[in-house]
Design an enzyme around this catalytic site. Structure first.
Site, short mmCIF file in Angstrom:
data_model
loop_
_atom_site.label_atom_id
_atom_site.label_comp_id
_atom_site.label_asym_id
_atom_site.label_seq_id
_atom_site.Cartn_x
_atom_site.Cartn_y
_atom_site.Cartn_z
N HIS A 1 0.84 -1.21 0.00
CA HIS A 1 0.00 0.00 0.00
C HIS A 1 0.86 1.24 0.00
O HIS A 1 2.07 1.19 0.12
CB HIS A 1 -0.99 -0.02 1.16
CG HIS A 1 -0.39 0.05 2.53
ND1 HIS A 1 0.38 -0.96 3.08
CD2 HIS A 1 -0.44 1.03 3.48
CE1 HIS A 1 0.76 -0.62 4.30
NE2 HIS A 1 0.29 0.58 4.57
N HIS B 1 1.33 3.90 1.96
CA HIS B 1 1.96 4.61 3.09
C HIS B 1 3.49 4.58 2.95
O HIS B 1 4.07 3.57 2.55
CB HIS B 1 1.52 4.00 4.43
CG HIS B 1 0.07 4.26 4.74
ND1 HIS B 1 -0.67 3.47 5.58
CD2 HIS B 1 -0.76 5.24 4.29
CE1 HIS B 1 -1.91 3.94 5.66
NE2 HIS B 1 -1.99 5.01 4.88
N ASP C 1 5.98 4.32 4.84
CA ASP C 1 6.82 3.33 5.52
C ASP C 1 6.75 1.95 4.83
O ASP C 1 7.40 1.00 5.28
CB ASP C 1 6.47 3.22 7.01
CG ASP C 1 5.03 2.82 7.27
OD1 ASP C 1 4.13 3.25 6.52
OD2 ASP C 1 4.80 2.07 8.24
N HIS C 2 6.00 1.87 3.75
CA HIS C 2 5.97 0.65 2.92
C HIS C 2 6.44 0.92 1.49
O HIS C 2 7.01 0.05 0.85
CB HIS C 2 4.55 0.05 2.91
CG HIS C 2 4.10 -0.37 4.27
ND1 HIS C 2 4.12 -1.67 4.72
CD2 HIS C 2 3.66 0.38 5.33
CE1 HIS C 2 3.71 -1.71 5.97
NE2 HIS C 2 3.42 -0.49 6.37
N HIS D 1 -7.47 -0.87 5.25
CA HIS D 1 -6.41 -0.02 5.81
C HIS D 1 -6.20 1.17 4.87
O HIS D 1 -6.14 2.32 5.31
CB HIS D 1 -5.14 -0.85 5.97
CG HIS D 1 -3.98 -0.09 6.52
ND1 HIS D 1 -3.93 0.36 7.83
CD2 HIS D 1 -2.81 0.30 5.95
CE1 HIS D 1 -2.78 1.00 8.03
NE2 HIS D 1 -2.08 0.98 6.90
N ASP E 1 -0.09 -4.21 5.98
CA ASP E 1 -0.78 -3.69 7.16
C ASP E 1 -2.22 -4.19 7.26
O ASP E 1 -3.07 -3.56 7.86
CB ASP E 1 -0.78 -2.16 7.16
CG ASP E 1 0.57 -1.59 7.61
OD1 ASP E 1 1.49 -2.39 7.89
OD2 ASP E 1 0.70 -0.35 7.69
N HIS F 1 4.82 -5.25 10.03
CA HIS F 1 5.38 -4.60 11.23
C HIS F 1 5.66 -5.63 12.33
O HIS F 1 4.99 -6.66 12.40
CB HIS F 1 4.39 -3.58 11.82
CG HIS F 1 4.25 -2.32 11.04
ND1 HIS F 1 5.03 -1.21 11.26
CD2 HIS F 1 3.41 -1.98 10.03
CE1 HIS F 1 4.67 -0.23 10.43
NE2 HIS F 1 3.69 -0.69 9.67
ZN LIG Z 1 0.04 1.52 6.51
#
Ligand SMILES: [Zn+2]
Length: 277
Positions: free
Chosen positions: A63, A65, A67-68, A120, A144, A182
Protein backbone atom coordinates in the site's frame (compact mmCIF):
# COMPACT_ATOMS: atom_id res chain seq x y z
CA UNK A 1 18.45 -18.51 7.18
CA UNK A 2 14.77 -18.11 7.90
CA UNK A 3 12.37 -19.62 5.44
CA UNK A 4 14.96 -21.41 3.33
CA UNK A 5 13.67 -24.45 1.54
CA UNK A 6 16.51 -26.90 0.99
CA UNK A 7 14.99 -28.73 -1.93
CA UNK A 8 13.87 -25.87 -4.09
CA UNK A 9 16.05 -23.17 -2.61
CA UNK A 10 13.67 -20.33 -1.99
CA UNK A 11 14.97 -18.01 0.67
CA UNK A 12 12.93 -15.41 2.55
CA UNK A 13 14.85 -12.76 4.45
CA UNK A 14 13.04 -10.31 6.78
CA UNK A 15 14.83 -6.94 6.74
CA UNK A 16 14.17 -4.64 9.71
CA UNK A 17 13.71 -1.07 8.52
CA UNK A 18 12.64 2.20 10.19
CA UNK A 19 11.44 1.70 13.78
CA UNK A 20 9.39 -1.48 13.45
CA UNK A 21 8.75 -2.22 9.75
CA UNK A 22 9.74 -5.33 7.84
CA UNK A 23 10.69 -5.51 4.20
CA UNK A 24 10.96 -9.06 2.86
CA UNK A 25 13.52 -10.16 0.31
CA UNK A 26 12.44 -13.36 -1.46
CA UNK A 27 15.10 -15.13 -3.51
CA UNK A 28 15.01 -17.97 -6.02
CA UNK A 29 18.57 -19.05 -5.26
CA UNK A 30 18.99 -21.25 -8.35
CA UNK A 31 18.33 -18.44 -10.81
CA UNK A 32 19.62 -15.72 -8.43
CA UNK A 33 16.60 -13.49 -8.94
CA UNK A 34 14.74 -11.75 -6.17
CA UNK A 35 11.66 -9.75 -5.35
CA UNK A 36 11.15 -7.45 -2.39
CA UNK A 37 7.96 -6.64 -0.53
CA UNK A 38 7.58 -3.06 0.81
CA UNK A 39 11.15 -1.74 0.48
CA UNK A 40 10.79 1.36 2.66
CA UNK A 41 14.56 1.82 2.97
CA UNK A 42 16.30 1.28 -0.39
CA UNK A 43 19.81 1.23 1.08
CA UNK A 44 18.97 -1.50 3.57
CA UNK A 45 17.47 -3.63 0.79
CA UNK A 46 20.36 -2.87 -1.58
CA UNK A 47 22.88 -4.09 1.02
CA UNK A 48 21.10 -7.46 1.19
CA UNK A 49 20.86 -7.71 -2.62
CA UNK A 50 24.62 -7.22 -2.87
CA UNK A 51 25.39 -9.60 -0.02
CA UNK A 52 23.25 -12.31 -1.62
CA UNK A 53 24.49 -11.54 -5.16
CA UNK A 54 21.00 -11.53 -6.66
CA UNK A 55 19.16 -9.44 -9.21
CA UNK A 56 16.05 -7.53 -8.19
CA UNK A 57 13.27 -8.19 -10.69
CA UNK A 58 10.19 -6.91 -8.87
CA UNK A 59 8.91 -4.79 -6.02
CA UNK A 60 5.58 -5.82 -4.52
CA UNK A 61 4.05 -2.91 -2.67
CA UNK A 62 1.18 -3.61 -0.29
CA UNK A 63 0.00 0.00 0.00
CA UNK A 64 0.86 3.65 -0.44
CA UNK A 65 1.96 4.61 3.09
CA UNK A 66 5.55 5.91 3.03
CA UNK A 67 6.82 3.33 5.52
CA UNK A 68 5.97 0.65 2.92
CA UNK A 69 6.38 2.43 -0.42
CA UNK A 70 9.01 5.09 0.35
CA UNK A 71 11.89 3.17 -1.23
CA UNK A 72 10.23 2.19 -4.52
CA UNK A 73 11.70 5.00 -6.61
CA UNK A 74 15.16 4.80 -5.05
CA UNK A 75 15.43 1.07 -5.72
CA UNK A 76 14.01 1.47 -9.21
CA UNK A 77 16.79 3.98 -9.96
CA UNK A 78 19.36 1.36 -9.00
CA UNK A 79 17.59 -1.45 -10.92
CA UNK A 80 16.21 -0.04 -14.17
CA UNK A 81 14.41 -3.16 -15.31
CA UNK A 82 12.77 -3.77 -11.93
CA UNK A 83 8.97 -3.79 -12.11
CA UNK A 84 6.89 -2.10 -9.41
CA UNK A 85 3.61 -3.85 -8.60
CA UNK A 86 0.64 -2.65 -6.59
CA UNK A 87 -2.97 -1.55 -6.90
CA UNK A 88 -3.60 1.54 -9.05
CA UNK A 89 -6.16 3.05 -6.67
CA UNK A 90 -3.49 3.47 -3.98
CA UNK A 91 -1.16 6.10 -5.56
CA UNK A 92 1.91 3.93 -5.12
CA UNK A 93 5.14 5.79 -5.93
CA UNK A 94 6.89 4.46 -9.06
CA UNK A 95 4.11 1.99 -9.93
CA UNK A 96 4.78 0.39 -13.33
CA UNK A 97 2.54 -2.70 -13.24
CA UNK A 98 -0.94 -2.19 -11.73
CA UNK A 99 -2.52 -5.35 -10.33
CA UNK A 100 -6.10 -6.45 -9.80
CA UNK A 101 -7.50 -9.05 -7.43
CA UNK A 102 -6.11 -12.56 -8.06
CA UNK A 103 -3.57 -11.47 -10.70
CA UNK A 104 -0.50 -13.74 -10.78
CA UNK A 105 3.12 -12.70 -11.29
CA UNK A 106 5.96 -15.14 -11.94
CA UNK A 107 9.59 -14.37 -11.11
CA UNK A 108 12.09 -17.19 -11.61
CA UNK A 109 10.28 -20.25 -10.26
CA UNK A 110 8.24 -18.19 -7.82
CA UNK A 111 4.60 -17.41 -8.50
CA UNK A 112 2.86 -14.73 -6.49
CA UNK A 113 -0.88 -14.12 -6.40
CA UNK A 114 -2.06 -10.61 -5.53
CA UNK A 115 -5.20 -10.39 -3.41
CA UNK A 116 -7.15 -7.14 -3.15
CA UNK A 117 -7.72 -6.41 0.54
CA UNK A 118 -8.96 -2.82 1.06
CA UNK A 119 -9.72 -1.32 4.46
CA UNK A 120 -6.41 -0.02 5.81
CA UNK A 121 -6.15 1.90 2.52
CA UNK A 122 -8.45 1.86 -0.52
CA UNK A 123 -5.98 -0.12 -2.63
CA UNK A 124 -4.27 -2.38 -0.11
CA UNK A 125 -3.02 -5.67 -1.56
CA UNK A 126 -1.44 -8.76 -0.05
CA UNK A 127 0.81 -11.22 -1.89
CA UNK A 128 0.69 -14.99 -1.69
CA UNK A 129 3.77 -16.94 -2.77
CA UNK A 130 2.43 -20.25 -4.06
CA UNK A 131 4.12 -23.11 -2.24
CA UNK A 132 3.04 -25.91 -4.57
CA UNK A 133 5.58 -25.16 -7.29
CA UNK A 134 8.41 -24.97 -4.76
CA UNK A 135 7.26 -27.87 -2.56
CA UNK A 136 7.02 -25.67 0.52
CA UNK A 137 4.21 -24.04 2.47
CA UNK A 138 2.75 -20.98 0.78
CA UNK A 139 3.82 -17.63 2.23
CA UNK A 140 1.57 -14.62 2.72
CA UNK A 141 3.04 -11.11 2.78
CA UNK A 142 0.25 -9.25 4.52
CA UNK A 143 1.45 -5.64 4.78
CA UNK A 144 -0.78 -3.69 7.16
CA UNK A 145 -3.81 -5.97 6.83
CA UNK A 146 -2.86 -8.65 9.36
CA UNK A 147 -0.06 -8.71 11.93
CA UNK A 148 0.93 -11.37 14.40
CA UNK A 149 -2.14 -11.26 16.69
CA UNK A 150 -3.43 -8.02 15.17
CA UNK A 151 -4.79 -6.14 12.19
CA UNK A 152 -4.18 -2.75 10.61
CA UNK A 153 -6.16 0.37 11.36
CA UNK A 154 -9.19 0.97 9.17
CA UNK A 155 -8.11 4.32 7.72
CA UNK A 156 -9.94 4.10 4.39
CA UNK A 157 -12.63 1.46 4.69
CA UNK A 158 -15.66 0.44 6.70
CA UNK A 159 -15.69 -2.50 9.11
CA UNK A 160 -17.60 -4.46 6.47
CA UNK A 161 -14.85 -3.87 3.90
CA UNK A 162 -12.11 -4.78 6.38
CA UNK A 163 -14.00 -7.89 7.48
CA UNK A 164 -14.17 -9.09 3.88
CA UNK A 165 -10.38 -8.58 3.57
CA UNK A 166 -9.74 -10.43 6.85
CA UNK A 167 -12.00 -13.26 5.64
CA UNK A 168 -9.74 -13.55 2.58
CA UNK A 169 -6.82 -14.25 4.94
CA UNK A 170 -8.90 -16.58 7.08
CA UNK A 171 -9.77 -18.67 4.03
CA UNK A 172 -6.13 -19.55 3.31
CA UNK A 173 -4.80 -22.92 4.39
CA UNK A 174 -3.58 -23.28 7.98
CA UNK A 175 0.02 -24.09 6.94
CA UNK A 176 0.40 -20.78 5.10
CA UNK A 177 3.28 -18.79 6.60
CA UNK A 178 2.44 -15.21 7.62
CA UNK A 179 5.00 -12.43 7.09
CA UNK A 180 3.44 -9.13 8.24
CA UNK A 181 4.60 -5.55 7.63
CA UNK A 182 5.38 -4.60 11.23
CA UNK A 183 6.86 -6.07 14.41
CA UNK A 184 3.86 -5.48 16.68
CA UNK A 185 3.65 -8.96 18.22
CA UNK A 186 4.27 -8.10 21.87
CA UNK A 187 1.74 -5.25 22.09
CA UNK A 188 -0.82 -7.14 20.05
CA UNK A 189 -0.64 -10.21 22.29
CA UNK A 190 -1.10 -8.03 25.37
CA UNK A 191 -4.20 -6.44 23.86
CA UNK A 192 -5.59 -9.88 22.94
CA UNK A 193 -5.28 -10.91 26.59
CA UNK A 194 -7.78 -8.15 27.46
CA UNK A 195 -10.45 -9.54 25.14
CA UNK A 196 -9.79 -13.30 25.39
CA UNK A 197 -8.17 -13.79 28.79
CA UNK A 198 -8.60 -17.57 28.83
CA UNK A 199 -6.89 -18.28 25.51
CA UNK A 200 -3.94 -20.61 26.25
CA UNK A 201 -2.64 -20.60 22.65
CA UNK A 202 -2.12 -16.85 23.00
CA UNK A 203 -0.38 -17.27 26.34
CA UNK A 204 2.07 -19.81 24.85
CA UNK A 205 2.78 -17.58 21.87
CA UNK A 206 3.40 -14.62 24.18
CA UNK A 207 6.07 -16.55 26.10
CA UNK A 208 7.85 -17.36 22.83
CA UNK A 209 7.52 -13.80 21.49
CA UNK A 210 9.02 -12.40 24.69
CA UNK A 211 12.04 -14.69 24.30
CA UNK A 212 12.49 -13.65 20.67
CA UNK A 213 12.11 -9.94 21.34
CA UNK A 214 14.38 -10.18 24.38
CA UNK A 215 17.10 -11.05 21.87
CA UNK A 216 15.79 -8.54 19.31
CA UNK A 217 14.84 -11.41 16.98
CA UNK A 218 12.09 -11.31 14.38
CA UNK A 219 8.77 -12.99 15.23
CA UNK A 220 7.98 -13.78 11.55
CA UNK A 221 6.76 -16.06 10.24
CA UNK A 222 3.66 -17.06 12.08
CA UNK A 223 1.13 -19.33 10.38
CA UNK A 224 -2.51 -18.76 9.47
CA UNK A 225 -3.41 -21.79 11.60
CA UNK A 226 -1.71 -20.31 14.67
CA UNK A 227 -3.26 -16.89 14.08
CA UNK A 228 -6.74 -18.40 13.93
CA UNK A 229 -6.16 -19.70 17.46
CA UNK A 230 -5.36 -16.37 19.15
CA UNK A 231 -5.59 -13.38 16.78
CA UNK A 232 -8.88 -11.72 17.83
CA UNK A 233 -9.22 -10.07 14.40
CA UNK A 234 -9.38 -13.54 12.82
CA UNK A 235 -11.71 -14.74 15.60
CA UNK A 236 -14.59 -12.34 15.07
CA UNK A 237 -16.92 -15.37 15.28
CA UNK A 238 -15.71 -16.28 18.82
CA UNK A 239 -18.44 -16.35 21.47
CA UNK A 240 -15.86 -15.58 24.19
CA UNK A 241 -14.96 -12.45 22.28
CA UNK A 242 -18.62 -11.40 21.90
CA UNK A 243 -19.09 -11.83 25.65
CA UNK A 244 -15.95 -9.84 26.48
CA UNK A 245 -17.16 -7.00 24.26
CA UNK A 246 -20.72 -7.26 25.60
CA UNK A 247 -22.16 -7.72 22.10
CA UNK A 248 -25.04 -9.90 20.94
CA UNK A 249 -26.48 -10.51 17.49
CA UNK A 250 -29.79 -8.64 16.98
CA UNK A 251 -32.73 -10.66 15.72
CA UNK A 252 -32.88 -8.85 12.39
CA UNK A 253 -29.08 -8.76 11.94
CA UNK A 254 -27.40 -11.22 9.61
CA UNK A 255 -24.15 -12.95 10.58
CA UNK A 256 -21.93 -10.77 8.39
CA UNK A 257 -23.49 -7.55 9.70
CA UNK A 258 -23.02 -8.77 13.25
CA UNK A 259 -19.40 -9.75 12.66
CA UNK A 260 -18.72 -6.33 11.08
CA UNK A 261 -20.14 -4.70 14.22
CA UNK A 262 -17.90 -6.92 16.40
CA UNK A 263 -14.86 -6.00 14.26
CA UNK A 264 -15.69 -2.29 14.47
CA UNK A 265 -15.91 -2.43 18.26
CA UNK A 266 -12.74 -4.55 18.58
CA UNK A 267 -10.76 -2.18 16.36
CA UNK A 268 -12.09 0.84 18.32
CA UNK A 269 -10.87 -0.72 21.56
CA UNK A 270 -7.48 -1.44 20.02
CA UNK A 271 -7.22 2.15 18.76
CA UNK A 272 -7.62 3.51 22.27
CA UNK A 273 -5.51 0.75 23.87
CA UNK A 274 -2.38 1.73 21.90
CA UNK A 275 -2.39 4.99 20.01
CA UNK A 276 -0.52 4.21 16.83
CA UNK A 277 -0.79 0.53 16.01
ZN1 LIG B 1 0.04 1.52 6.51
Amino acid sequence: MLGENRRMRIKIIPISVLSDNYSYLIIDTESSVAVVVDPADPEAVQAFLEKEGVMLEAIFCTHKHWDHSGGNKGLKRLHNSCRVYGNATDNIPGLTHPLSDKDCVTVGRMTFRALFTPGHTVGHMIYLLDGRAIRAPSSLFSGDLVFLCGCGRMFEGSATTMLSSLDTVGSLSDETLLWPGHEYAEDNLLFAAEVEPRNTARENKYQWVQQQRGQKLCTSPSTIGEEKEYNPFLRIHSVDLHQALGLQQYQDEDWTQFRARVLGELRRLKDVYKGKK
